[in-house]
Scaffold this active site. Structure first.
Site, PDB file in Angstrom:
ATOM      1  N   ARG A  51     -14.758 150.043  -6.025  1.00 50.95           N
ATOM      2  CA  ARG A  51     -13.329 149.424  -6.467  1.00 50.95           C
ATOM      3  C   ARG A  51     -12.822 151.038  -6.138  1.00 50.95           C
ATOM      4  O   ARG A  51     -13.279 152.014  -5.872  1.00 50.95           O
ATOM      5  CB  ARG A  51     -13.274 149.309  -7.790  1.00 50.95           C
ATOM      6  CG  ARG A  51     -14.542 149.794  -8.888  1.00 50.95           C
ATOM      7  CD  ARG A  51     -14.604 151.405  -9.144  1.00 50.95           C
ATOM      8  NE  ARG A  51     -13.554 151.852  -9.552  1.00 50.95           N
ATOM      9  CZ  ARG A  51     -12.897 153.108  -9.515  1.00 50.95           C
ATOM     10  NH1 ARG A  51     -13.775 153.924  -8.963  1.00 50.95           N
ATOM     11  NH2 ARG A  51     -12.172 153.467 -10.070  1.00 50.95           N
ATOM     12  N   GLY A  52     -11.368 150.948  -6.487  1.00 55.65           N
ATOM     13  CA  GLY A  52     -10.564 152.117  -6.055  1.00 55.65           C
ATOM     14  C   GLY A  52      -9.677 151.817  -4.805  1.00 55.65           C
ATOM     15  O   GLY A  52     -10.474 151.291  -3.701  1.00 55.65           O
ATOM     16  N   ALA A  53      -8.537 152.071  -4.892  1.00 56.75           N
ATOM     17  CA  ALA A  53      -7.712 151.366  -3.568  1.00 56.75           C
ATOM     18  C   ALA A  53      -8.272 151.982  -2.242  1.00 56.75           C
ATOM     19  O   ALA A  53      -8.524 151.201  -1.224  1.00 56.75           O
ATOM     20  CB  ALA A  53      -6.253 151.800  -3.587  1.00 56.75           C
ATOM     21  N   GLN A 197     -14.165 152.563 -16.636  1.00 54.80           N
ATOM     22  CA  GLN A 197     -14.306 153.288 -15.447  1.00 54.80           C
ATOM     23  C   GLN A 197     -13.990 155.005 -15.818  1.00 54.80           C
ATOM     24  O   GLN A 197     -15.035 155.699 -15.154  1.00 54.80           O
ATOM     25  CB  GLN A 197     -13.156 153.004 -14.496  1.00 54.80           C
ATOM     26  CG  GLN A 197     -13.309 151.567 -13.696  1.00 54.80           C
ATOM     27  CD  GLN A 197     -12.309 150.741 -14.462  1.00 54.80           C
ATOM     28  OE1 GLN A 197     -12.190 150.675 -15.575  1.00 54.80           O
ATOM     29  NE2 GLN A 197     -11.920 149.811 -13.601  1.00 54.80           N
ATOM     30  N   ASP A 238      -2.863 152.417  -7.093  1.00 54.56           N
ATOM     31  CA  ASP A 238      -3.447 151.252  -6.084  1.00 54.56           C
ATOM     32  C   ASP A 238      -2.361 150.812  -5.398  1.00 54.56           C
ATOM     33  O   ASP A 238      -2.671 150.256  -4.220  1.00 54.56           O
ATOM     34  CB  ASP A 238      -3.850 150.238  -6.903  1.00 54.56           C
ATOM     35  CG  ASP A 238      -5.161 150.545  -7.627  1.00 54.56           C
ATOM     36  OD1 ASP A 238      -6.238 150.075  -7.228  1.00 54.56           O
ATOM     37  OD2 ASP A 238      -5.320 151.252  -8.613  1.00 54.56           O
ATOM     38  N   ASN A 248      -0.996 151.180 -11.082  1.00 55.57           N
ATOM     39  CA  ASN A 248      -2.217 152.009 -11.474  1.00 55.57           C
ATOM     40  C   ASN A 248      -2.953 151.283 -12.597  1.00 55.57           C
ATOM     41  O   ASN A 248      -2.553 149.966 -13.226  1.00 55.57           O
ATOM     42  CB  ASN A 248      -2.284 153.329 -11.865  1.00 55.57           C
ATOM     43  CG  ASN A 248      -3.471 154.084 -11.636  1.00 55.57           C
ATOM     44  OD1 ASN A 248      -3.922 153.921 -10.585  1.00 55.57           O
ATOM     45  ND2 ASN A 248      -3.875 154.922 -12.704  1.00 55.57           N
ATOM     46  N   LYS A 249      -4.150 151.442 -12.995  1.00 56.68           N
ATOM     47  CA  LYS A 249      -4.935 150.895 -13.858  1.00 56.68           C
ATOM     48  C   LYS A 249      -4.216 150.558 -15.145  1.00 56.68           C
ATOM     49  O   LYS A 249      -3.420 151.530 -15.741  1.00 56.68           O
ATOM     50  CB  LYS A 249      -6.516 151.873 -13.983  1.00 56.68           C
ATOM     51  CG  LYS A 249      -7.391 151.042 -15.075  1.00 56.68           C
ATOM     52  CD  LYS A 249      -7.711 149.734 -14.567  1.00 56.68           C
ATOM     53  CE  LYS A 249      -8.357 149.564 -13.257  1.00 56.68           C
ATOM     54  NZ  LYS A 249      -8.504 148.134 -12.838  1.00 56.68           N
TER      55      LYS A 249
END
Length: 351
Positions: A51-53, A197, A238, A248-249
């Site tokens: 995960r993470g763009a 996370q 993201d 973002n998250k």
């Protein structure tokens, strides 16, 4: 400024296969999944093994290599046409992270120019994407650390570190560089519900590098900011719209509101590939809705009233007006707006 070493790599190409650190198991277990097909790669992205763009984009690029390897072996004259279906499958794995589509588009352009057997040529392109991300993160670390000014504590949300990128990290890249320069004394990390996370990944990653980290519940962030111990909130992204709005998250937006109220500066750190100039503002950013079970249970155990309805967006959008600094490898934009973002993303010209 010397780069603070990071000991974590989430994505690796080894012995003709893609290996992903399964981030669902951290911090309790360090296990790499070995993937041999584009279908397996798409599933790993969808199920948040990775995960993470930026890391998703790099992973997808390697997925194209695996697709080309299989399709060329299956039908050498028609491998390009066959790979198109694999690329569509990879593109459908997660909707918000624009780096995914950027990497697939770049690999698609490279496919058009391949001569002869494709695997080695496409692998070189994927590895270039990977290395360019690490280099960009190190550059962003330098640029972001230069904004900090005085020695301070910082607050971060979710994980925008080596685990979310090719290495070094975006927000955590700034934190690594700032810590190495003596400008950051402590990192406060939101737990980041519902996937935790911050608790599982950011705290673990910083501890690997010996950077002091204090974990807090998401709802405690405003109280922390009120105490005046934090001068910067530093997060990743993201997707960034043409006007500087940032996806973002989930939880980033209310953190930005709290930061503005308390006079704490807010920094977003992301590579230029995260900027989607085709979207005028953040209202056009697609927001992924995750499964209800992520809120109704924890570690497989029910934690909510049976039958409760759930709203579970994976991301929120922070308006550009709440962002003090946007850091990319191309440079820093203070108080971003459409005009400044256009200047940042304008093609370089030779004077």
């Amino acid at each position: 400024m010397p780069f603070a070493s990071d000991r974590v790599r989430a994505v690796a190409w080894r012995e003709e296969a893609l290996e992903l650190l399964d981030q669902r198991l951290l911090p309790g277990e360090i296990r790499y999944q070995r993937l041999l097909s584009a279908e397996e790669v798409a599933q790993a992205i969808r199920e948040m093994v990775v995960r993470g763009a930026p890391a998703i984009g790099i992973t997808a690029a390697y997925g194209v290599v695996l697709a080309a390897k299989a399709r060329y072996h299956q039908d050498p004259p028609h491998w390009r046409e066959l790979v198109e279906a694999d690329i569509r499958q990879l593109a459908a794995s997660r909707p918000t992270a624009v780096n995914l589509f950027w990497a697939l588009q770049r690999m698609g352009q490279r496919i058009k120019n391949v001569e002869g057997p494709p695997v080695a040529q496409l692998l070189a392109e994927a590895q270039a994407i990977h290395q360019e991300d690490i280099t960009a993160n190190q550059r962003m670390g330098e640029l972001g650390a230069a904004l900090l000014g005085e020695r301070t504590a910082v607050l971060t949300h979710c994980n925008a570190g080596a685990l979310a990128t090719g290495g070094y990290g975006t927000a955590l890249g700034v934190i690594r560089s700032g810590f190495a320069a003596g400008l950051i004394e402590r990192v406060y990390a939101d737990e980041t519900r519902p996937w935790l996370q911050g608790a599982r990944l950011t705290a673990w990653e910083l501890m690997q590098d010996g950077i002091p980290v204090t974990l807090l519940a998401d709802g405690a962030a405003s109280a922390l900011l009120h105490q005046g111990k934090v001068c910067w909130v530093i997060v990743g992204a993201d997707r960034i719209a043409a006007n500087g709005d940032v996806a973002n998250k989930i939880g980033t937006y209310h953190l930005a509101i709290a930061a503005r109220y308390h006079g704490v500066r807010f920094m977003v750190v992301a590579p230029a590939s995260t900027v989607d100039i085709s979207l005028q503002d953040g209202t056009a950013i697609p927001i992924e809705q995750r499964a209800a079970e992520e809120l109704l249970s924890l570690g497989g155990q029910p934690v909510a009233a049976a039958g409760a309805e759930v709203w579970n967006p994976s991301f929120d959008v922070t308006p550009a007006a709440l962002i003090d600094a946007l850091v990319t490898e191309r440079g820093v934009v203070l108080r971003p707006d459409g005009e400044k973002m256009a200047g940042l993303m304008a093609p370089a010209t030779n004077g």
